[in-house]
Design an enzyme around this catalytic site. Structure first.
Site, PDB file in Angstrom:
ATOM      1  CD  GLU A 239       7.285   4.509   9.750  1.00  0.00           C
ATOM      2  OE1 GLU A 239       7.915   4.887  10.736  1.00  0.00           O
ATOM      3  OE2 GLU A 239       6.755   5.290   8.936  1.00  0.00           O
TER       4      GLU A 239
ATOM      5  CE  LYS B 165       1.036   3.842   9.429  1.00  0.00           C
ATOM      6  NZ  LYS B 165       2.091   2.942   8.929  1.00  0.00           N
TER       7      LYS B 165
ATOM      8  NE  ARG C 137      -3.514   9.697   2.557  1.00  0.00           N
ATOM      9  CZ  ARG C 137      -2.398   9.068   2.944  1.00  0.00           C
ATOM     10  NH1 ARG C 137      -1.333   9.059   2.189  1.00  0.00           N
ATOM     11  NH2 ARG C 137      -2.340   8.440   4.101  1.00  0.00           N
TER      12      ARG C 137
HETATM   13  P1  ATP Z   1      -0.666   6.979   7.518  1.00  0.00           P
HETATM   14  O1  ATP Z   1      -0.634   8.289   6.783  1.00  0.00           O
HETATM   15  O2  ATP Z   1      -2.019   6.445   7.754  1.00  0.00           O
HETATM   16  O3  ATP Z   1       0.150   6.992   8.754  1.00  0.00           O
HETATM   17  P2  ATP Z   1       1.400   5.896   5.986  1.00  0.00           P
HETATM   18  O4  ATP Z   1       1.415   6.268   4.569  1.00  0.00           O
HETATM   19  O5  ATP Z   1       2.355   6.584   6.880  1.00  0.00           O
HETATM   20  O6  ATP Z   1      -0.054   5.950   6.520  1.00  0.00           O
HETATM   21  P3  ATP Z   1       2.717   3.425   5.590  1.00  0.00           P
HETATM   22  O7  ATP Z   1       2.847   2.290   6.524  1.00  0.00           O
HETATM   23  O8  ATP Z   1       3.928   4.204   5.265  1.00  0.00           O
HETATM   24  O9  ATP Z   1       1.601   4.364   6.185  1.00  0.00           O
HETATM   25  O10 ATP Z   1       1.969   2.996   4.265  1.00  0.00           O
HETATM   26  C1  ATP Z   1       2.194   1.803   3.569  1.00  0.00           C
HETATM   27  C2  ATP Z   1       1.636   1.947   2.191  1.00  0.00           C
HETATM   28  O11 ATP Z   1       0.236   2.186   2.235  1.00  0.00           O
HETATM   29  C3  ATP Z   1       2.245   3.129   1.465  1.00  0.00           C
HETATM   30  O12 ATP Z   1       2.590   2.716   0.160  1.00  0.00           O
HETATM   31  C4  ATP Z   1       1.163   4.156   1.471  1.00  0.00           C
HETATM   32  O13 ATP Z   1       1.256   4.987   0.357  1.00  0.00           O
HETATM   33  C5  ATP Z   1      -0.094   3.308   1.468  1.00  0.00           C
HETATM   34  N1  ATP Z   1      -1.204   4.034   2.068  1.00  0.00           N
HETATM   35  C6  ATP Z   1      -1.250   4.583   3.297  1.00  0.00           C
HETATM   36  N2  ATP Z   1      -2.417   5.231   3.503  1.00  0.00           N
HETATM   37  C7  ATP Z   1      -3.146   5.073   2.358  1.00  0.00           C
HETATM   38  C8  ATP Z   1      -4.438   5.507   1.933  1.00  0.00           C
HETATM   39  N3  ATP Z   1      -5.223   6.238   2.728  1.00  0.00           N
HETATM   40  N4  ATP Z   1      -4.844   5.157   0.698  1.00  0.00           N
HETATM   41  C9  ATP Z   1      -4.057   4.418  -0.097  1.00  0.00           C
HETATM   42  N5  ATP Z   1      -2.843   3.981   0.233  1.00  0.00           N
HETATM   43  C10 ATP Z   1      -2.368   4.304   1.452  1.00  0.00           C
HETATM   44 MG    MG Z   2       4.510   6.468   6.192  1.00  0.00          MG
END
Ligand code: ATP
Ligand code: MG
Length: 556
Positions: A37, A273, A263
């Site tokens: 995102e 984020k 994760r």
């Molecule tokens: P955050 O929780 O840090 O805001 P998010 O999951 O909201 O991260 P996205 O931009 O939606 O961020 O994530 C893009 C991809 O990266 C998704 O498929 C998510 O599952 C993966 N991802 C995000 N954080 C991790 C992590 N700590 N370990 C592994 N994969 C991750």
């Molecule tokens: Mg997300």
């Protein structure tokens, strides 16, 4: 099926599934996607997902799409999208032509929503967000049906079209899937599919005032792109039934399947984020690329290499169980890479002048020194020497304790690649502080070896004062004091006030002059350092990437 991996490599559970699907012919090619995102910068957790999705595509001759999940118009910015592309490419992966946006599918997603309405599988609800929440029930209690649940198809279609047309204000109506308010899985209790948002989207502008929810857009975007294996983190496990329900009830062109993995969590840092955004916006760090935060941009500026990040992700592996990885493993990965690839130089962080009294005033000479003992192809460089040099001030003690083998009055040490020197006296100022040392050198030890075979107990790094380059060096410590900064509830209260120490007047050997930003060096005996983009022609700024000492013990 060919793979680029060593045959002995143990497959993780996702690769096992992929291999099985290819073997049985369930899929003939594998298509994955990385779906960020664009509401912040990528972090090392994302790197794990990037390495997994792009790695699988690479290993099995498939394809990995970079898809921006840009369904939320209020939080997203074009700046973030550009940064994400830069970071994915820098980590070492190429999406080729396969760059997509969920917003590219808005029209298709809308039509499918109308299909769901026509099939009696979706309805317009006019309850407020709060009322919807109240009727949703809890983990132990079933939800209650909305009074609007049994609107006719005609009424639903009419309202949904008018929602799209902009007739209603934010929150007046939503579109919900009609599934089961009594489901034990709250995600299946008539989840919201669309909401009204009168907001400008960074790509579609004002074309839309209704936006699909992530849970609706994600599976259908996967299907549009014919993704075979949709890999996401464990918190989406409970959303999988909804994912499957949508794939089942919408006339999609393909049937993707979702798989969840744990994760990446790291100690001594925060990773979401939202929290990183607070650190940046409230000025606790200097920006999204501050070398103290675990963003890809921060790690790059810190001096990490893409290879080190990939090998770290490889070591961490992919599994189903949540765990916390020691940040020392990340540091181990960069040391391992830089030990092989970073050129050595000498630099003194806290200079103490040494005057070598039997060395002629005007004379200087230079030594031909290998750039990297680990890499014979790295060549050599000239390191100048003269009568006045700098050594590290803590390499001298006037009254050395038993275990201190470095310089002291009357003692001989080796200057790396140069000569043996013996300290004759320490010069003090009026306050009694040592400001300078006097020494003599042994001309017969040129290059750092004595013909008689005597070996001093210590070898010091040094820089010729006349040739030294003044540099700024930024030393970093952990940004947080505790292993889990979130434990106390307020991660900002756990910030380490000493996470950045600026050394304004370090002395570096002249060979670093003109080094481009992001060039990495090992400063002998001190650690790994990387040229910061703040550097100018007049002044180089270095970031300490890592110390030399390994705190991570490699597990057998
Ligand atoms: P955050 O929780 O840090 O805001 P998010 O999951 O909201 O991260 P996205 O931009 O939606 O961020 O994530 C893009 C991809 O990266 C998704 O498929 C998510 O599952 C993966 N991802 C995000 N954080 C991790 C992590 N700590 N370990 C592994 N994969 C991750
Ligand atoms: Mg997300």
């Amino acid at each position: 099926m060919s793979t680029t991996e060593a045959p002995t490599r143990q497959l993780d559970f996702i690769r096992e599934i992929v291999e099985e699907d290819l073997r049985t012919g369930r899929h003939s090619t594998v298509i994955t996607r990385f779906p960020p995102e664009p509401n912040g910068y990528l972090h090392i957790g994302h790197a794990k997902s990037i390495c997994l999705n792009f790695g699988i595509a690479q290993e099995y001759g498939g394809q990995c799409n970079l898809r921006f999940d840009d369904t939320n118009p209020t939080k997203e910015e074009a700046e973030y999208a550009e940064a994400i592309k830069r970071d994915v490419a820098w980590v070492g992966f190429d999406w080729g032509k396969n760059l997509y946006h969920a917003s590219d599918y808005f029209e298709q997603l809308y039509r499918w929503a109308e299909d769901l309405i026509r099939a009696g599988k979706a309805y317009v609800d006019s309850l407020s967000a709060e009322e919807i929440r109240e009727l949703r029930g809890t983990l132990t209690e079933p939800g209650k049906e909305s009074p609007y649940r049994y609107r006719s198809v005609e009424e639903n279609l009419d309202l949904f079209r008018r929602m799209r047309g902009g007739e209603f204000g934010d929150g007046a109506h939503v579109l919900r899937a009609k599934i089961d308010m009594a489901s034990p899985n709250v995600n299946m209790r008539d989840p919201v599919l669309y909401r009204i948002r009168h907001e400008t989207h960074h790509r579609t502008g004002d074309a839309w005032c209704i936006y699909p929810m992530y849970d609706y857009a994600h599976p259908l975007s996967d299907a549009i792109e014919r993704v075979t294996h949709s890999l996401c983190t464990l918190e989406f496990e409970d959303h999988r039934p909804l994912y499957d329900w949508l794939i089942e009830h919408v006339p999609v062109p393909a049937r993707p399947h979702q798989y969840e993995f744990a994760r990446l969590n790291l100690n001594y840092t925060v990773m979401s984020k939202r929290k990183l955004l607070r650190l940046v916006e409230e000025g606790h760090v200097r920006g999204w690329d501050d070398p103290r935060i675990p963003t890809i941009a921060g790690l790059r500026r810190r001096g990490y290499t893409p290879a080190a990040i990939r090998s770290f992700c490889d070591r961490v592996g992919v599994a189903k169980r949540e765990n916390v990885i020691d940040v020392a493993l990340l540091e181990f990965s960069i040391r391992e890479d830089l030990n092989l690839h970073a050129n050595r130089v000498m630099g003194v962080l806290r200079p103490l002048r040494v005057v070598i009294e039997n060395y002629p005033e005007e004379k200087s000479e230079s030594f031909d020194v290998p750039n990297n003992p680990e890499d014979p192809d790295a060549g050599t460089r000239q390191v100048p020497f003269s009568r006045v040099i700098y050594i590290e001030s803590d390499d001298f003690m006037e009254e050395p304790p038993k275990k201190f083998f470095r310089l002291a009055p009357g003692r001989e040490v080796r200057l790396r690649s140069a000569y043996f020197i013996t300290c004759t006296s320490a010069v003090k100022n009026d306050a009694g502080e040592i400001v300078e040392l006097r020494a003599t050198y042994d001309p017969s030890t040129r290059g750092g070896d004595a013909a008689d075979g005597r070996k001093p107990k210590a070898t010091l790094h040094w820089v010729s004062a006349r040739h030294a380059l003044d540099c700024e060096v930024r030393l970093y410590d952990r940004l947080f004091r505790s292993e889990n900064p979130e434990e106390s509830g307020d991660f900002l209260a756990d910030l380490n006030p000493d996470s950045l120490e600026v050394v304004p007047q370090a002395k570096l050997e002249p060979s670093v002059r003109g080094a481009a930003p992001f060039t990495r060096f090992q400063f002998e005996r001190l650690g790994y350092f990387c040229v910061d983009p703040d550097s100018s022609a007049a002044r180089i700024v270095f970031n300490r990437t890592a110390t030399l000492k390994d705190t991570f013990t490699r597990r057998a």
